[in-house]
Design a protein around this motif. Structure first.
Motif: not given
Length: 203
Positions: A63, A85, A120
């Motif tokens: 990401l 992403s 993430a």
């Protein structure tokens, strides 16, 4: 993991069907499927890509932030900042790229997907640090690469190459001190070398 991945055109259709109206566009280029979603649909779209039976993108492999302000030699007319992403399905052996543009150039913001994929966490912190993109719902959104007192976001296209401040060790004070940068800004123009026999004369 599945031994045979879907043909890219088939994967495009599968992803489009799973997302429906959540997707602004689903395109195929160079054998890769790219999904563009609106910020309002981003979190729900990402959860759908993770959980839908024909998608099962259970790994967020990357990401990052993007600054489009100088894209196309300044001809870009869309939103300035985007989050891109890359998702991978380990079970189905398939990949997809997801792109979401931030609506406000002054305060770029999208939802955090940290609750969907633990990977993430540091990716979003990096995009926040380098681009100033805020990930709403991230519980620990702080700088990860630059110093605590760093001002600005160094991957933005309008950030000076030399930065704003520099640090050095001061012998008299016996500590590291910060001061305005002393490097003179200059234009760097690449020199093009044209020689008839460059590379052994092969053409």
């Amino acid at each position: 993991m599945s031994d045979t991945a879907l043909h890219p055109e088939t994967l495009k259709e599968v992803v489009a069907a799973a997302l429906g109206d959540l997707a602004r566009s689903v395109t195929l280029a160079l054998g890769e499927v790219t999904v563009v979603v609106k910020p309002a649909n981003y979190l729900k779209a990402m959860q759908t890509l993770r959980d839908a039976p024909d998608c099962r993108f259970n790994l967020l492999s990357d990401l990052c932030g993007v600054d489009y302000s100088t894209y196309g030699d300044g001809q870009w007319e869309g939103e300035r900042f985007a989050v891109v992403s890359h998702l991978l399905s380990l079970e189905l052996n398939q990949r997809v790229r997801v792109k979401v543009f931030c609506e406000d150039d002054g305060l770029p913001m999208v939802a955090s997907v940290n609750d969907l994929w633990a990977s993430a966490n540091w990716f979003e912190r990096e995009a926040f640090d380098l681009y100033g993109i805020v990930f709403e719902g991230h519980e620990d959104l702080r700088r990860i690469l630059t110093d605590y007192g760093f001002i600005g976001h160094p991957f933005r296209k309008d950030f000076p190459i030399t930065g704003h401040v520099e640090m050095r060790y001061d012998e008299e004070q016996r500590r590291v001190v910060y001061q305005p940068v002393t490097i003179e800004p200059r234009e760097i123009i690449p020199r093009v070398i044209r020689e008839d026999n460059y590379g052994g004369g092969l053409h």
